[in-house]
Motif scaffolding. Structure first.
Motif, PDB file in Angstrom:
ATOM      1  N   ILE A  69      55.040 -12.652 -12.104  1.00 54.59           N
ATOM      2  CA  ILE A  69      56.473 -12.754 -11.829  1.00 54.59           C
ATOM      3  C   ILE A  69      57.202 -13.382 -13.004  1.00 54.59           C
ATOM      4  O   ILE A  69      56.671 -14.281 -13.667  1.00 54.59           O
ATOM      5  CB  ILE A  69      56.740 -13.555 -10.528  1.00 54.59           C
ATOM      6  N   GLY A  70      58.398 -12.869 -13.263  1.00 54.96           N
ATOM      7  CA  GLY A  70      59.217 -13.406 -14.338  1.00 54.96           C
ATOM      8  C   GLY A  70      60.429 -14.124 -13.781  1.00 54.96           C
ATOM      9  O   GLY A  70      60.980 -13.724 -12.753  1.00 54.96           O
ATOM     10  N   ILE A  71      60.829 -15.190 -14.448  1.00 56.32           N
ATOM     11  CA  ILE A  71      62.098 -15.849 -14.129  1.00 56.32           C
ATOM     12  C   ILE A  71      63.132 -15.321 -15.116  1.00 56.32           C
ATOM     13  O   ILE A  71      62.906 -15.330 -16.325  1.00 56.32           O
ATOM     14  CB  ILE A  71      61.972 -17.381 -14.232  1.00 56.32           C
ATOM     15  N   GLN A  72      64.261 -14.846 -14.580  1.00 58.45           N
ATOM     16  CA  GLN A  72      65.283 -14.267 -15.454  1.00 58.45           C
ATOM     17  C   GLN A  72      66.449 -15.235 -15.655  1.00 58.45           C
ATOM     18  O   GLN A  72      66.975 -15.787 -14.686  1.00 58.45           O
ATOM     19  CB  GLN A  72      65.824 -12.951 -14.889  1.00 58.45           C
ATOM     20  N   ASP A  94      54.985 -16.268 -14.987  1.00 52.74           N
ATOM     21  CA  ASP A  94      54.141 -15.543 -15.946  1.00 52.74           C
ATOM     22  C   ASP A  94      54.954 -15.063 -17.143  1.00 52.74           C
ATOM     23  O   ASP A  94      54.406 -14.832 -18.222  1.00 52.74           O
ATOM     24  CB  ASP A  94      53.497 -14.333 -15.255  1.00 52.74           C
ATOM     25  N   ILE A  95      56.266 -14.902 -16.934  1.00 51.49           N
ATOM     26  CA  ILE A  95      57.142 -14.272 -17.928  1.00 51.49           C
ATOM     27  C   ILE A  95      58.507 -14.964 -17.887  1.00 51.49           C
ATOM     28  O   ILE A  95      58.964 -15.373 -16.816  1.00 51.49           O
ATOM     29  CB  ILE A  95      57.344 -12.766 -17.568  1.00 51.49           C
ATOM     30  N   ILE A  96      59.158 -15.064 -19.043  1.00 52.93           N
ATOM     31  CA  ILE A  96      60.584 -15.411 -19.093  1.00 52.93           C
ATOM     32  C   ILE A  96      61.331 -14.133 -19.465  1.00 52.93           C
ATOM     33  O   ILE A  96      61.003 -13.494 -20.469  1.00 52.93           O
ATOM     34  CB  ILE A  96      60.883 -16.485 -20.172  1.00 52.93           C
ATOM     35  N   ASP A  97      62.308 -13.761 -18.656  1.00 50.40           N
ATOM     36  CA  ASP A  97      63.086 -12.551 -18.925  1.00 50.40           C
ATOM     37  C   ASP A  97      64.521 -12.942 -19.246  1.00 50.40           C
ATOM     38  O   ASP A  97      65.088 -13.832 -18.609  1.00 50.40           O
ATOM     39  CB  ASP A  97      63.070 -11.628 -17.697  1.00 50.40           C
ATOM     40  N   ALA A 128      65.259 -14.753 -30.600  1.00 52.37           N
ATOM     41  CA  ALA A 128      64.279 -15.389 -31.490  1.00 52.37           C
ATOM     42  C   ALA A 128      64.084 -16.856 -31.115  1.00 52.37           C
ATOM     43  O   ALA A 128      62.946 -17.350 -31.071  1.00 52.37           O
ATOM     44  CB  ALA A 128      64.752 -15.277 -32.947  1.00 52.37           C
ATOM     45  N   GLU A 129      65.179 -17.551 -30.810  1.00 50.65           N
ATOM     46  CA  GLU A 129      65.089 -18.977 -30.463  1.00 50.65           C
ATOM     47  C   GLU A 129      64.375 -19.180 -29.129  1.00 50.65           C
ATOM     48  O   GLU A 129      63.608 -20.127 -28.964  1.00 50.65           O
ATOM     49  CB  GLU A 129      66.496 -19.603 -30.422  1.00 50.65           C
ATOM     50  N   ILE A 130      64.641 -18.295 -28.181  1.00 51.65           N
ATOM     51  CA  ILE A 130      63.968 -18.419 -26.874  1.00 51.65           C
ATOM     52  C   ILE A 130      62.474 -18.151 -27.021  1.00 51.65           C
ATOM     53  O   ILE A 130      61.643 -18.871 -26.450  1.00 51.65           O
ATOM     54  CB  ILE A 130      64.617 -17.456 -25.845  1.00 51.65           C
ATOM     55  N   VAL A 131      62.118 -17.147 -27.802  1.00 50.00           N
ATOM     56  CA  VAL A 131      60.696 -16.845 -28.043  1.00 50.00           C
ATOM     57  C   VAL A 131      59.998 -18.065 -28.644  1.00 50.00           C
ATOM     58  O   VAL A 131      58.886 -18.435 -28.238  1.00 50.00           O
ATOM     59  CB  VAL A 131      60.537 -15.600 -28.955  1.00 50.00           C
ATOM     60  N   LYS A 132      60.671 -18.714 -29.588  1.00 46.84           N
ATOM     61  CA  LYS A 132      60.069 -19.898 -30.243  1.00 46.84           C
ATOM     62  C   LYS A 132      59.940 -21.081 -29.287  1.00 46.84           C
ATOM     63  O   LYS A 132      59.084 -21.942 -29.477  1.00 46.84           O
ATOM     64  CB  LYS A 132      60.943 -20.335 -31.422  1.00 46.84           C
ATOM     65  N   SER A 133      60.813 -21.126 -28.267  1.00 42.55           N
ATOM     66  CA  SER A 133      60.861 -22.320 -27.417  1.00 42.55           C
ATOM     67  C   SER A 133      59.852 -22.285 -26.268  1.00 42.55           C
ATOM     68  O   SER A 133      59.742 -23.245 -25.511  1.00 42.55           O
ATOM     69  CB  SER A 133      62.268 -22.489 -26.831  1.00 42.55           C
ATOM     70  N   THR A 134      59.132 -21.177 -26.087  1.00 41.20           N
ATOM     71  CA  THR A 134      58.211 -21.081 -24.952  1.00 41.20           C
ATOM     72  C   THR A 134      56.885 -20.452 -25.370  1.00 41.20           C
ATOM     73  O   THR A 134      56.823 -19.662 -26.317  1.00 41.20           O
ATOM     74  CB  THR A 134      58.837 -20.253 -23.803  1.00 41.20           C
ATOM     75  N   LEU A 136      55.299 -18.719 -23.083  1.00 38.99           N
ATOM     76  CA  LEU A 136      55.192 -17.565 -22.189  1.00 38.99           C
ATOM     77  C   LEU A 136      55.691 -16.299 -22.874  1.00 38.99           C
ATOM     78  O   LEU A 136      56.534 -16.368 -23.772  1.00 38.99           O
ATOM     79  CB  LEU A 136      56.044 -17.805 -20.934  1.00 38.99           C
ATOM     80  N   PRO A 137      55.200 -15.130 -22.443  1.00 42.71           N
ATOM     81  CA  PRO A 137      55.770 -13.883 -22.974  1.00 42.71           C
ATOM     82  C   PRO A 137      57.234 -13.770 -22.565  1.00 42.71           C
ATOM     83  O   PRO A 137      57.602 -14.072 -21.422  1.00 42.71           O
ATOM     84  CB  PRO A 137      54.917 -12.785 -22.336  1.00 42.71           C
ATOM     85  N   VAL A 138      58.064 -13.327 -23.496  1.00 42.40           N
ATOM     86  CA  VAL A 138      59.493 -13.138 -23.242  1.00 42.40           C
ATOM     87  C   VAL A 138      59.786 -11.645 -23.188  1.00 42.40           C
ATOM     88  O   VAL A 138      59.340 -10.882 -24.052  1.00 42.40           O
ATOM     89  CB  VAL A 138      60.343 -13.814 -24.348  1.00 42.40           C
ATOM     90  N   THR A 139      60.521 -11.232 -22.148  1.00 41.31           N
ATOM     91  CA  THR A 139      60.935  -9.834 -22.024  1.00 41.31           C
ATOM     92  C   THR A 139      62.467  -9.801 -21.930  1.00 41.31           C
ATOM     93  O   THR A 139      63.108 -10.833 -21.728  1.00 41.31           O
ATOM     94  CB  THR A 139      60.313  -9.167 -20.773  1.00 41.31           C
ATOM     95  N   VAL A 140      63.018  -8.600 -22.074  1.00 44.93           N
ATOM     96  CA  VAL A 140      64.481  -8.448 -22.064  1.00 44.93           C
ATOM     97  C   VAL A 140      64.858  -7.310 -21.128  1.00 44.93           C
ATOM     98  O   VAL A 140      64.183  -6.277 -21.078  1.00 44.93           O
ATOM     99  CB  VAL A 140      65.001  -8.164 -23.495  1.00 44.93           C
ATOM    100  N   LYS A 141      65.947  -7.510 -20.389  1.00 44.27           N
ATOM    101  CA  LYS A 141      66.566  -6.411 -19.629  1.00 44.27           C
ATOM    102  C   LYS A 141      67.965  -6.201 -20.202  1.00 44.27           C
ATOM    103  O   LYS A 141      68.738  -7.144 -20.346  1.00 44.27           O
ATOM    104  CB  LYS A 141      66.657  -6.766 -18.142  1.00 44.27           C
ATOM    105  N   THR A 142      68.265  -4.959 -20.552  1.00 49.19           N
ATOM    106  CA  THR A 142      69.555  -4.700 -21.175  1.00 49.19           C
ATOM    107  C   THR A 142      70.057  -3.303 -20.818  1.00 49.19           C
ATOM    108  O   THR A 142      69.463  -2.611 -19.977  1.00 49.19           O
ATOM    109  CB  THR A 142      69.479  -4.916 -22.701  1.00 49.19           C
TER     110      THR A 142
END
Length: 329
Positions: A69-72, A94-97, A128-134, A136-142
């Protein structure tokens, strides 16, 4: 096997879209039960999390059986988004979205959600900053872009991959379209077929039947599909899509008995999680969808959306089979 970083999510995963006031734990529990492979929380305001706002913090509630599960999160300030990603990590998803797709005026016009599609360099920097701060795998919805003249999703996905995202879900409309018109999946396919892109690409928009899910899988080559509105009042949709993709056969629709049983489950969890008053009130938006297509159902729906006592609602639900069984195949 499709993977988000190291997380295996199936051969053709079905993702439950994050939907405000819909994809809360009671609804997610049912979607998981009927076949959703990956789920996301309702979108959470980064500013709300930092201020410790009760509504935002409650949305961090996740359960072991929901995984993966991801937290968005959404927001317009890079520092706030970084901080909120760190707060989310402590909830152990499991994921940050990151939500770069919400078209609603009060979000987009403040430069959050789809609003950031007007400032792609900021979108890339924030990611980029969010990826560096965690860790966890980072995903995007757009979305495809802000409007018809700015559909830069192929290039945007590549740039976001280059700063570290592990998957992207693309809604096939621009912000300007909101939810109107038909979703355009050709640019989703173009993104997927970009030889420089090696992260999973999930398509979103207008998947309203198992047949369409399989057609779009074959036609556009996406790694999986994200399902939103078609699942509201219909968590069985995931089961139906999975079965059709695997066998080419359509499952029978949920019976009235099953609809009643699942509505009761949903209500019970809603009351347990939110308390009776809020649980009862927030469940009201679901009844019309659970009992869609039943002849002469309006008087019962009126009861369900006006009664305030949990036990009274359970009693009304208990009488539906006797009252309407003859109207349903």
């Amino acid at each position: 096997m499709v993977k988000i970083k190291d997380i295996e999510i199936g051969e053709f995963p079905l993702l439950l879209a994050p939907m405000e006031d819909v994809s809360d734990p009671p609804f997610r529990a049912l979607c998981k039960k009927y076949g959703a492979d990956v789920m996301y929380t309702e979108f959470i305001s980064s500013e709300g999390l930092i201020r410790d706002a009760a509504k935002s913090v409650q949305k961090l509630d996740i359960f072991e059986y929901e995984r993966p599960i991801g937290i968005q999160i959404f927001g317009s300030e890079i520092d706030s988004m970084k901080q909120s990603a760190e707060i989310c990590e402590s909830a152990n998803p499991d994921i940050i979205d990151i939500n770069y797709g919400c078209p609603v005026k009060k979000v987009a016009c403040k430069g959050a959600g789809a609003g950031i599609l007007q400032d792609i360099p900021k979108m890339v920097s924030m990611t980029a900053e969010i990826v560096k701060s965690t860790n966890l795998p980072v995903t995007v919805k757009t979305r495809l872009g802000w409007d018809e003249s700015s559909k830069h999703i192929v290039e945007v996905a590549e740039r976001l991959q280059d700063v570290g995202i592990q998957a992207i879900s693309i809604h096939g409309r621009t912000r300007k379209q909101m939810y109107k018109g038909e979703a355009d999946w050709t640019l989703i396919a173009e993104t997927k077929n970009n030889p420089r892109l090696h992260i999973p690409v999930f398509g979103n928009g207008d998947i309203d039947s198992p047949q369409k899910a399989l057609e779009y899988k074959n036609k556009y080559g996406v790694d999986g599909v994200m399902i939103g509105r078609a699942s509201i009042g219909n968590p069985w949709f995931f089961r139906e899509v999975k079965h059709f993709v695997e066998t080419g056969e359509l499952l029978p629709k949920a019976t009235l008995e099953e609809r009643v049983k699942v509505t009761k489950e949903h209500l019970e969890f809603s009351v347990r999680w939110k308390g009776e008053r809020l649980g009862v009130v927030e469940m009201r938006r679901h009844y019309a969808n659970y009992f869609k297509g039943i002849e002469n159902f309006k008087p019962t729906r009126t009861q369900l959306v006006t009664l305030d006592e949990y036990e009274e609602i359970v009693e009304v639900l208990g009488g539906i089979m006797d009252q309407y069984g003859a109207y349903v195949d």
